[in-house]
Structure formats: C-alpha cells, structure tokens
Design an enzyme around this catalytic site. Structure first.
Site, PDB file in Angstrom:
ATOM      1  N   GLY A  89       3.339 -10.493  26.274  1.00 27.70           N
ATOM      2  CA  GLY A  89       4.446 -11.195  25.837  1.00 27.70           C
ATOM      3  C   GLY A  89       4.905 -11.878  24.279  1.00 27.70           C
ATOM      4  O   GLY A  89       5.899 -12.473  24.307  1.00 27.70           O
ATOM      5  N   ARG A  90       3.880 -11.874  23.672  1.00 29.04           N
ATOM      6  CA  ARG A  90       3.795 -12.531  22.333  1.00 29.04           C
ATOM      7  C   ARG A  90       4.366 -14.001  22.477  1.00 29.04           C
ATOM      8  O   ARG A  90       3.747 -14.600  23.089  1.00 29.04           O
ATOM      9  CB  ARG A  90       4.696 -11.392  21.447  1.00 29.04           C
ATOM     10  CG  ARG A  90       4.092 -10.338  20.957  1.00 29.04           C
ATOM     11  CD  ARG A  90       4.757 -10.090  19.198  1.00 29.04           C
ATOM     12  NE  ARG A  90       3.566  -8.948  18.767  1.00 29.04           N
ATOM     13  CZ  ARG A  90       4.179  -7.786  18.932  1.00 29.04           C
ATOM     14  NH1 ARG A  90       5.153  -7.415  19.015  1.00 29.04           N
ATOM     15  NH2 ARG A  90       3.281  -6.810  18.155  1.00 29.04           N
ATOM     16  N   ARG A 144     -12.887 -19.392  43.745  1.00 32.45           N
ATOM     17  CA  ARG A 144     -13.104 -19.527  42.178  1.00 32.45           C
ATOM     18  C   ARG A 144     -11.628 -19.908  41.548  1.00 32.45           C
ATOM     19  O   ARG A 144     -10.716 -19.627  42.390  1.00 32.45           O
ATOM     20  CB  ARG A 144     -13.477 -18.258  41.697  1.00 32.45           C
ATOM     21  CG  ARG A 144     -14.909 -17.668  41.780  1.00 32.45           C
ATOM     22  CD  ARG A 144     -15.396 -16.467  41.187  1.00 32.45           C
ATOM     23  NE  ARG A 144     -16.758 -16.221  41.105  1.00 32.45           N
ATOM     24  CZ  ARG A 144     -17.293 -15.192  41.576  1.00 32.45           C
ATOM     25  NH1 ARG A 144     -16.642 -13.916  41.602  1.00 32.45           N
ATOM     26  NH2 ARG A 144     -18.573 -15.110  41.417  1.00 32.45           N
ATOM     27  N   ARG A 189     -13.336 -17.525  36.293  1.00 25.49           N
ATOM     28  CA  ARG A 189     -13.399 -16.347  35.551  1.00 25.49           C
ATOM     29  C   ARG A 189     -11.812 -16.050  34.934  1.00 25.49           C
ATOM     30  O   ARG A 189     -10.727 -16.484  35.165  1.00 25.49           O
ATOM     31  CB  ARG A 189     -13.532 -15.173  36.559  1.00 25.49           C
ATOM     32  CG  ARG A 189     -14.916 -15.391  37.337  1.00 25.49           C
ATOM     33  CD  ARG A 189     -16.031 -14.910  36.247  1.00 25.49           C
ATOM     34  NE  ARG A 189     -17.411 -15.387  37.150  1.00 25.49           N
ATOM     35  CZ  ARG A 189     -17.991 -14.723  37.659  1.00 25.49           C
ATOM     36  NH1 ARG A 189     -17.569 -13.420  38.125  1.00 25.49           N
ATOM     37  NH2 ARG A 189     -19.113 -15.009  38.155  1.00 25.49           N
ATOM     38  N   GLU A 198      12.442  -5.600  18.769  1.00 22.72           N
ATOM     39  CA  GLU A 198      13.136  -6.264  17.556  1.00 22.72           C
ATOM     40  C   GLU A 198      12.714  -5.637  16.411  1.00 22.72           C
ATOM     41  O   GLU A 198      13.456  -5.440  15.441  1.00 22.72           O
ATOM     42  CB  GLU A 198      12.884  -7.884  17.539  1.00 22.72           C
ATOM     43  CG  GLU A 198      11.222  -8.041  17.660  1.00 22.72           C
ATOM     44  CD  GLU A 198      11.034  -9.342  17.017  1.00 22.72           C
ATOM     45  OE1 GLU A 198       9.664  -9.671  17.038  1.00 22.72           O
ATOM     46  OE2 GLU A 198      11.387  -9.792  16.145  1.00 22.72           O
ATOM     47  N   ILE A 223       8.463  -5.089  27.261  1.00 22.32           N
ATOM     48  CA  ILE A 223       7.938  -5.901  28.260  1.00 22.32           C
ATOM     49  C   ILE A 223       8.116  -7.194  28.073  1.00 22.32           C
ATOM     50  O   ILE A 223       7.906  -8.243  28.827  1.00 22.32           O
ATOM     51  CB  ILE A 223       6.484  -5.291  28.821  1.00 22.32           C
ATOM     52  CG1 ILE A 223       5.553  -5.789  27.793  1.00 22.32           C
ATOM     53  CG2 ILE A 223       6.546  -4.016  29.309  1.00 22.32           C
ATOM     54  CD1 ILE A 223       4.184  -5.710  28.228  1.00 22.32           C
ATOM     55  N   ASP A 224       8.159  -7.720  26.443  1.00 25.02           N
ATOM     56  CA  ASP A 224       8.348  -9.196  26.293  1.00 25.02           C
ATOM     57  C   ASP A 224       9.587  -9.854  26.474  1.00 25.02           C
ATOM     58  O   ASP A 224       9.844 -11.109  26.667  1.00 25.02           O
ATOM     59  CB  ASP A 224       8.113  -9.344  24.872  1.00 25.02           C
ATOM     60  CG  ASP A 224       6.656  -8.728  24.525  1.00 25.02           C
ATOM     61  OD1 ASP A 224       5.918  -8.402  25.277  1.00 25.02           O
ATOM     62  OD2 ASP A 224       6.576  -8.711  22.899  1.00 25.02           O
TER      63      ASP A 224
HETATM   64  O1  F6P Z   1       5.616  -6.341  21.906  1.00 17.81           O
HETATM   65  C1  F6P Z   1       4.990  -5.440  23.298  1.00 17.81           C
HETATM   66  C2  F6P Z   1       3.610  -5.874  23.342  1.00 17.81           C
HETATM   67  O2  F6P Z   1       2.926  -5.320  24.348  1.00 17.81           O
HETATM   68  C3  F6P Z   1       3.197  -7.292  23.235  1.00 17.81           C
HETATM   69  O3  F6P Z   1       3.532  -8.131  24.423  1.00 17.81           O
HETATM   70  C4  F6P Z   1       1.899  -7.358  22.709  1.00 17.81           C
HETATM   71  O4  F6P Z   1       1.493  -8.513  21.994  1.00 17.81           O
HETATM   72  C5  F6P Z   1       1.956  -6.175  22.009  1.00 17.81           C
HETATM   73  O5  F6P Z   1       2.671  -5.445  22.274  1.00 17.81           O
HETATM   74  C6  F6P Z   1       0.503  -5.316  21.659  1.00 17.81           C
HETATM   75  O6  F6P Z   1       0.771  -4.409  20.924  1.00 17.81           O
HETATM   76  P1  F6P Z   1      -0.326  -3.125  20.912  1.00 17.81           P
HETATM   77  O7  F6P Z   1       0.080  -2.205  21.562  1.00 17.81           O
HETATM   78  O8  F6P Z   1      -0.143  -2.794  19.231  1.00 17.81           O
HETATM   79  O9  F6P Z   1      -1.915  -3.512  21.303  1.00 17.81           O
END
Ligand code: F6P
Length: 375
Positions: free
Chosen positions: A190-191, A182, A286, A123, A146-147
């Site tokens: 995934g944000r 455990r 864990r 995006e 990947i999100d």
């Molecule tokens: O948007 C892709 C992503 O991998 C998210 O899932 C994650 O929060 C972010 O990027 C991590 O970003 P960086 O590579 O800056 O640590």
C-alpha cells in the site's frame, strides 16, 4: 476509411484486472459496428514492458525482439480471466535524470506511427503520461494500483482482488492462530496509503489495523491486546500497512535506495512489530508478509468488470479526441478527469472520518449525527 493506430501499455507494479482492460480496449476499438459510425478504422498495438517498450527499440541491447505487436480480438479473447499483464510491465521512468530518454520515447511514438496511447498505470506511469501529453502526445490513462492511492477516482484496478487475497489469507491464519493462542501480525502493501490494510482488515475482521496515515503508539497496541485477552480472546490478528510507523519513528524500509520514480522500498514493519509485541505481552507472536501475493492470482469479478468499463471508456475518450484524461470511477459512475488531477496528490485515508483512532480499527460511526440528528 481513415486509419488510426492506438498503442496500449501497462506500467508500474502489476495487479489483477490489467488484462481485462487491455481486452476491452482492443474489442471496443476494433468493434466493426462502431467502426461504421466512427468512420475510423483502428488498429491496437500492444507495447511491451511499460515505458521501457518505447525506450529500448527492437533488437537493441536489453530490448526484446518484439516490443510492439498488433493485438487482435482473437488474441485477447480470454485475457480477462488471467492475472498479471500479458504485455509485461516495468518501472522505467523516461524522465528519470539517470535515463533522460523521453526524447527516445517521442521518436519511437513517431517511428511506430502511434496516433495515440492508452497508458494503464498508477501515479508513476500516469505521471509520465501527463508529461508526454504536455509534449503533445495524445494520451489517455486507465487507473490501476492495489494501493488505491490515485486521486480523481474512487477505484483503481487490482484493489478489490488484493483485498480478497488479504481476507482469504487471514481466514486461513485464524484457525492456526486460535489453536495456538498466538498473535499474528499481517503486513500488507500500500506504500503511503492505508486503504489495503484498512479495507482488507475490515473485510477480514482484524482486531487491530495500523495505517500510515495515523502513527500508532505501541502502549496503545499493548493495551488493546490485553483488553482482548481479558475479554476472553484466544488469539488476535493485527493488520499493518507496510508504510505504517510507530509515532516518532520513520517507515521501515526493506532495502536502502529508491526506485526509478524515487520511491523508498518499504517493508519489514510486520516483523519489527511482532518482536516488539512479543516482548511487551509475553504472548507468542508471529508475523507474515503478504507481499506480492496481493498482486497475483486471477482477478475477482469486480476487477474484471471494472477493467472492462475502464477499457471501453478509454477508447471512448480516444474516439472523442479527449486526451490528457484518465478514466475514473466516481460516485458510482464511470467518467474522466484530467491526468493532472489524478497525479496531483496521493489519495489517503481520511483519519477523521474513516479510522477509529482509539480502537486502531475501522470506524464505528458511519452516518454522522449531531445531537441525534442525521446530518
Ligand atoms: O504500488 C504497488 C506496490 O505493490 C506497492 O504496494 C509496493 O510497495 C510496491 O508496489 C512493490 O513494488 P515491487 O513490485 O517493485 O516490489
């Protein structure tokens, strides 16, 4: 024959499948049979490190010596087998009020004689592409993240490889979790979207899956765990998305601050939850954060194939001068949607149809029925 120059770049977080898309952009643009029918001779140039490559000109402080380079078929021949991006990437936002360098980007597009651009990104990268398009730049987008949170497409490059990583890592955890009885909490990326956690959790058969779209109740997590033990389970795997939160709380952030596109840096819910569960249940718990492992490694077959189709389709749009679009995969077909649509809103899990809010897991009804009738 008319000559035209296409610039290609990858922006945002890297993932598997990017190199396949670049390779097929190059191969399709340079295809000599197609060249005859098109009557256009294309040259493809790779732009280094996303939008940064068009911001920092060669040789300037912080700029790499070679920001722009011609890509040949021979160069990209084996690229589809490799993860990451051979072009490099960055989260540089030319429209960030702190940088305000979109003018420089426009100047460099002229300076490097780029007739059009193919931007491969999520995006943020495609948001910049759309703004440039509104300023008159001929640009086409390819979806990757990947999100899987972009609208207008059912698939974004890198997602399936990341789901494979989650599944493989959880397979490894199961044996040790079982041996020690455990609970393991596995944090995925995934944000704000739960796709990775949900589909990774479904693929690996996780006992509980927690997603950002449905804030969870800790007492319900506890109850599910107790129920599992009562039924004889020796261990449990909980998959939690980095953006998931207990109801009434906000997301857990790894560090204060925001990136160039205004995103919080998420992370830490896995560890937080694991401590909480261990206190509540008295069972050794864990946590493990899969983090950037999900973005790394060789692309799975699906990402290589989708990278190929997206790369070919991006050149098709370029040849047809159908700019301002993102190639997309919808209802089993490769097609295209306006960039505006792709970035208009996040594509999130639809809780009502895709999530079981009692079991905190994937749905158990897929074909809806009313009074026994399939609808
Ligand atoms: O948007 C892709 C992503 O991998 C998210 O899932 C994650 O929060 C972010 O990027 C991590 O970003 P960086 O590579 O800056 O640590």
């Amino acid at each position: 024959m008319e000559k035209r120059r296409i610039g290609v770049l990858t922006g945002g977080g890297d993932c598997a499948g990017l190199n396949s898309a670049i390779k097929w952009v190059v191969k399709t643009a340079l295809d000599d049979r197609l060249q005859k029918t098109r009557r256009i001779e294309y040259e493809v140039v790779g732009i280094r490190d996303g939008w940064k490559g068009l911001v920092l000109p060669e040789g300037e402080k912080g700029g790499s010596a070679l920001r722009i380079g011609t890509l040949t078929e021979e160069m990209v021949r084996t690229w589809d087998r490799y993860g990451g991006t051979m072009l490099g990437t960055s989260r540089t936002n030319p429209y960030d009020p702190k940088n305000l360098c979109s003018e420089t980007v426009l100047e460099n597009i002229e300076r490097f004689h780029l007739d059009s651009l193919i931007a491969i990104g999520g995006e943020d990268t495609l948001g910049v592409a759309h703004k440039l398009y509104l300023e008159g730049v001929k640009v086409v987008g390819i979806p990757k993240t990947i999100d899987k949170d972009l609208s207008g497409t059912d698939y974004t490059l890198g997602f399936e490889t990341a789901v494979n990583v989650i599944t493989e890592e959880i397979d490894r955890l199961r044996t040790t979790a079982g041996s020690h009885q455990r609970i393991f909490v596995v944090e995925t990326m995934g944000r704000h979207a739960g796709w990775l956690a949900l589909e990774g959790g479904e693929s690996s058969g996780a006992y509980i899956i927690l997603i950002p779209e449905y804030p969870f109740e800790i007492h319900q997590v506890n109850e599910l765990l107790m129920e599992g033990r009562r039924k004889g389970a020796r261990y449990e795997i909980i998959v939690v998305a980095e953006g998931a939160k207990p109801s009434g709380y906000t997301e857990v952030v790894k560090e204060e601050g925001i990136d160039g596109f205004g995103h919080k840096i998420l992370g830490g819910i896995g560890e937080f939850l694991s401590k909480w569960i261990s206190q509540l249940t008295n069972i050794e718990t864990r946590s493990i954060t899969l983090s950037h492992l999900q973005r790394g490694g060789v692309p799975c077959a699906y990402d290589r194939r989708m990278g190929r189709y997206f790369g070919v389709a991006a050149v098709d749009l370029t040849v047809q001068e159908d700019f301002g679009k993102m190639v997309s995969y919808r209802n089993g077909r490769i097609t295209a949607v306006p960039l505006r649509e792709a970035i208009s809103k996040l594509n999130l899990v639809e809780v009502q149809t895709q999530y079981d809010t009692e079991r905190y897991n994937g749905r158990r009804t897929i074909i809806p029925t009313i009074h026994g009738l399939v609808i």
